[in-house]
Design an enzyme around this catalytic site. Structure first.
Site, PDB file in Angstrom:
ATOM      1  N   GLY A 182     -56.119   6.246 -60.208  1.00 38.48           N
ATOM      2  CA  GLY A 182     -56.327   5.684 -58.870  1.00 38.48           C
ATOM      3  C   GLY A 182     -55.532   4.399 -58.694  1.00 38.48           C
ATOM      4  O   GLY A 182     -54.400   4.272 -59.176  1.00 38.48           O
ATOM      5  N   SER A 183     -56.136   3.439 -58.023  1.00 45.46           N
ATOM      6  CA  SER A 183     -55.389   2.255 -57.574  1.00 45.46           C
ATOM      7  C   SER A 183     -54.813   1.406 -58.713  1.00 45.46           C
ATOM      8  O   SER A 183     -53.865   0.660 -58.498  1.00 45.46           O
ATOM      9  CB  SER A 183     -56.290   1.384 -56.708  1.00 45.46           C
ATOM     10  N   THR A 184     -55.398   1.479 -59.901  1.00 47.65           N
ATOM     11  CA  THR A 184     -54.843   0.671 -60.992  1.00 47.65           C
ATOM     12  C   THR A 184     -53.394   1.079 -61.284  1.00 47.65           C
ATOM     13  O   THR A 184     -52.606   0.281 -61.784  1.00 47.65           O
ATOM     14  CB  THR A 184     -55.670   0.820 -62.289  1.00 47.65           C
TER      15      THR A 184
END
Lengths: 137, 702
Positions: free
Chosen positions: B300-302
């Protein structure tokens, strides 16, 4: 038939001493004694060796036992000084991990590392109503 | 008068004594010849057979176990040690052996069922087996009891047993061994050859009573010792933080890693649920699995950090450039990707802080799939890190030719890729280490039995980003914790940077993204200028709130705040007021307004905020400088007594939560009722002392 008189009056007879035979007997006696002595010494040494063997085995077994006990104790020390154990013990005596804001970082003069009175910069000095530290090591 | 004998003229007679001596000597010689002949016959002709018989009769040899090498943490604390312990065997062919009595007494001491043991022994007796294991690797106390029983036909043999004195600490790193002292998992398996030594041998001479009186020993060569990069105190702090997070979030599993970015050394590796390697054979495979290297998840966003840092490195974007987030949606070849909030024009830094999907995709599009793929590989995704543990997975990174036309819309925001927590931690460590990626590793050195280092870690390192790009990225990532989605990752006294991630899991039934199952993560480092640690926290399927900024960021905070002072890292920001938990409430409320936080944030923030922050905090002085870097590090505890505490407000909490709060503060909870806390005595804010009993009333709202 009687060939000899009932009483012989030969106490005055002087026998001839054979010195060579005497020497041989002496040599044999000495050799015999030496041999017997050797056997006795050898037997003594054998029994001593056996005794030392038993003693050595006892000591070896004792050494093994002590080494195992030492390792068991090291294990107990490790378990007792594990972070979880220290944390539990600290909480039991009413302590808790210090937060970063609680810790005043006092730079100690390297020349006197064992000084009990660290120099605390005035800017970072906080109230020291209660101090405690728990060594984890 | 007797005649003078000396004057007698007699012929010399044969010497009788000489004859006798000759006879004796002759007899002796004959005797010696006979004896000698017999000796020659026995010692030459019968040598082999008699030697064997003598050895069998007089000698006994015993194998000396080679103790497995130690496993030590980076400071030399023992994490694993082997001891010789007793195992018991029955000899059913022994005339005095009594199967019934043996089974009965053994079962009583060992606490096992008597009948199966008895059946086994009787069967062995019937089949005239010479050897049956009764119990293996028995603890010292039980072994002593068994020895005192003096059972006929039962004897003890020494076997090495592996002990882990810290219990479950670092269980997934250490692994465990089987009954035969062979490594079966973790470092125990990976370093099995080095840890295992060479067995020795002791040969005893025995007397008629089978008592040894002489011995000859070929000493066993103990195994080599393995020094890990793990620090047991950091490991403990990380495990505690993860365990608390598991309890609060009721997540299916959780992983945390603490990494030193400059050296690539792993200071802590945590998986939850965990197990005690002292009894690992009874644990299920799922629990024994090392999630940090084997769990492939969509980050995801990481993962956006790849697109951002690559775009900056390639001079395609600058932190202050503006980027149109198109009010939260972007259409890519007919596929629309949304942001959680509708953002208009943001700077690149703001877009990262707000975790805008649109911005990340736009940066990805600027890069193109070839360069995007290249940077992913340079960061180490799609490859094993080389950590010294077996079973590590590569993750999933497809080659650009395998991408769908709209794949950039997924890859740039951390979808369509699979990573492991350790890969992600290594990627952030690259940014923390001025753009140089040092391979994460667990083994610091191998020592021989004398404690001399015979092998030292030489981790592979290579440059991924320029120093300038890495240093540009750090304040951008700090903005995530300062004003972005990870305010709960802000540290007390230290600056922190990082990135939240909230990824939907694939539902195996529908093969589509699940709407109920998420992976929440946060990966960050601190302090900003000179990062000392990189920490990643991954929570799998948290119940309730599932946003990385809500559930994973507080775990990062808890770990970092305990680890940084321990590592003697000087604070670089102002301390927050520790007198109340108000700041956490405020942060949680703010997080609610951001993309990565949800309704339960406030409750969670209250729950996860250390209750010690609600107390008056006594000060402690830590000496620094004399020991210097590399000196003995300490965990500092502060007194929680003598007006040191203010009673926290536990109202609204469950019994378990209230008990945890009280336990943390050293208070004894007297709970009445069930449900949520509705009243408490003393009241919130009242002064309490450690050990004091506090009364809490629980009730249900209905």
């Amino acid at each position: 038939m009687r060939r000899f008189p009932q009483q012989n009056f030969n106490h005055g007879v002087r026998r001839e001493h054979d010195t060579r035979a005497l020497k041989r007997q002496l040599v044999m006696l000495v050799c015999g004694l030496a041999l017997a002595g050797g056997f006795v010494v050898a037997a003594g040494q054998h029994f001593a060796a056996v005794r030392y063997g038993y003693d050595g085995e006892k000591l070896r077994a004792e050494r093994v036992r002590l080494m195992r006990e030492q390792q068991q104790l090291i294990l107990q020390i490790n378990a007792a000084t594990a972070p979880a154990s220290l944390d539990r013990a600290a909480r039991e005596i009413g302590m808790q991990p210090a937060r970063p804001s609680q810790i005043n970082r006092a730079r100690v003069n390297a020349a006197t590392p064992d000084s009990d009175a660290p120099t605390v910069p005035a800017a970072t000095t906080r109230a020291k109503s209660s101090r405690a530290r728990s060594m984890a090591h | 008068m007797m005649p003078e004998r000396s004057n007698a003229k007699t012929k010399t007679r044969p010497d009788a004594s000489r004859q006798r001596v000759s006879v004796v000597v002759l007899l002796l010689v004959l005797w010696m010849l006979v004896i000698g002949g017999r000796l020659v016959y026995l010692q030459v002709g019968q040598h082999d057979e008699l030697s064997d018989r003598a050895r069998r009769q007089q000698q006994q040899s015993a194998k000396t176990n080679a103790l497995r090498g130690l496993i030590l943490d980076r400071n030399g604390h023992e994490l694993a040690r082997s001891l010789d312990v007793d195992s018991f065997v029955a000899e059913p062919t022994d005339e005095k052996f009594d199967a019934r009595a043996t089974a009965q007494k053994f079962a009583a001491v060992l606490g096992v069922e008597e009948s199966p043991l008895r059946a086994r022994l009787e069967e062995a007796q019937k089949s005239k087996r010479k050897f049956v294991w009764l119990a293996r690797q028995v603890d010292a106390a039980q072994a002593k009891q068994i020895h005192e029983l003096k059972l006929a036909g039962v004897r003890a043999v020494k076997e090495p047993k592996r002990y882990y004195p810290n219990g479950a600490l670092a269980a997934h790193v250490l692994g465990y061994v089987g009954t035969d002292d062979e490594g079966l998992a973790g470092v125990e398996l990976y370093q099995n050859a080095a840890l295992g030594g060479e067995a020795g041998k002791t040969v005893f001479d025995r007397d008629a009573r089978h008592k040894a009186f002489n011995s000859f020993e070929v000493e066993a060569a103990p195994g080599q010792s393995i020094v890990l990069t793990i620090d047991q105190n950091i490991q403990f702090q990380a495990e505690r933080a993860v365990a608390e997070a598991m309890e609060l979030t009721r997540a299916k599993s959780a992983t945390a890693l603490v990494l030193e970015p400059r050296t690539g050394e792993i200071l802590a590796l945590v998986n939850a649920p965990t197990f005690d390697p002292n009894g690992a054979r009874k644990i299920s495979d799922d629990v024994r699995k090392n999630q940090a290297l084997q769990n492939i998840y969509e980050p995801g966003s990481t993962f956006k950090v790849v697109a951002y840092s690559a775009a900056i490195e390639e001079k395609l974007a600058r932190p202050t450039d503006t980027i149109d987030c198109q009010m939260g949606s972007i259409n890519l070849l007919g596929r629309t990707i949304h942001d959680t909030h509708a953002y208009g024009t943001l700077t690149v830094t703001e877009a990262l802080a707000k975790s805008s999907n649109v911005a990340a995709i736009k940066l990805g599009l600027r890069l193109g799939k070839e360069r995007m793929y290249d940077y992913m590989r340079r960061f180490g995704f799609g490859e094993r890190t080389g950590i010294e543990l077996k079973g590590e997975t590569r993750g999933i990174v497809r080659k650009p030719e395998q991408w769908h036309p709209s794949s950039m819309g997924s890859v740039a925001i951390g979808q369509e890729v699979g990573v492991t927590p350790i890969q992600m931690a290594a990627a952030f460590a690259t940014i923390a280490n001025d753009g140089v990626r040092v391979a994460p590793h667990l083994v610091r050195e191998v020592r021989d039995a004398n404690g001399q280092a015979i092998q030292r870690a030489t981790p592979e390192s290579h440059r991924v980003l320029s120093t300038e790009t890495a240093r540009t990225m750090r304040p951008m990532l700090e903005s995530v914790t300062v004003g972005g989605t990870a305010k709960l990752a802000q540290l007390d006294g230290y600056s922190a940077a990082g990135k939240t991630g909230t990824a939907q899991k694939i539902d195996p039934k529908t093969r589509a993204y699940s709407k109920t199952k998420y992976v929440a993560s946060f990966v960050g480092f601190a302090p900003i200028e000179n990062p000392a640690v990189v920490i990643i926290v991954v929570l799998d399927e948290p119940a309730g709130s599932y946003y990385g900024g809500t559930v994973a960021a507080p775990v990062f905070r808890a770990i970092a705040e305990s680890v940084l002072p321990y590592l003697d890292v000087p604070p670089d920001t102002e301390f927050k007021t520790p007198a109340s938990g108000g700041d956490y409430d405020e942060l949680a409320r703010e997080s609610n307004a951001d993309g990565d936080a949800q309704a339960s944030a406030t409750h969670h923030a209250q729950s996860s905020a250390p209750e010690s922050a609600q107390a008056l905090l006594p000060q402690v002085v830590e000496q620094q400088g004399a020991s210097g870097a590399g000196g003995v590090r300490e965990v500092v505890y502060a007194a929680a007594s003598e007006r040191a505490l203010l009673m926290p407000d536990v109202r609204g909490r469950s019994v378990r939560e209230a008990a945890r709060v009280c336990s943390q503060l050293g208070l004894e909870l007297e709970a009445h009722g069930e449900g949520r806390a509705v009243g408490q005595s003393p009241a919130a804010g009242a002064r309490v002392e450690a050990g004091q009993i506090v009364r809490v009333e629980f009730g249900r709202s209905d």
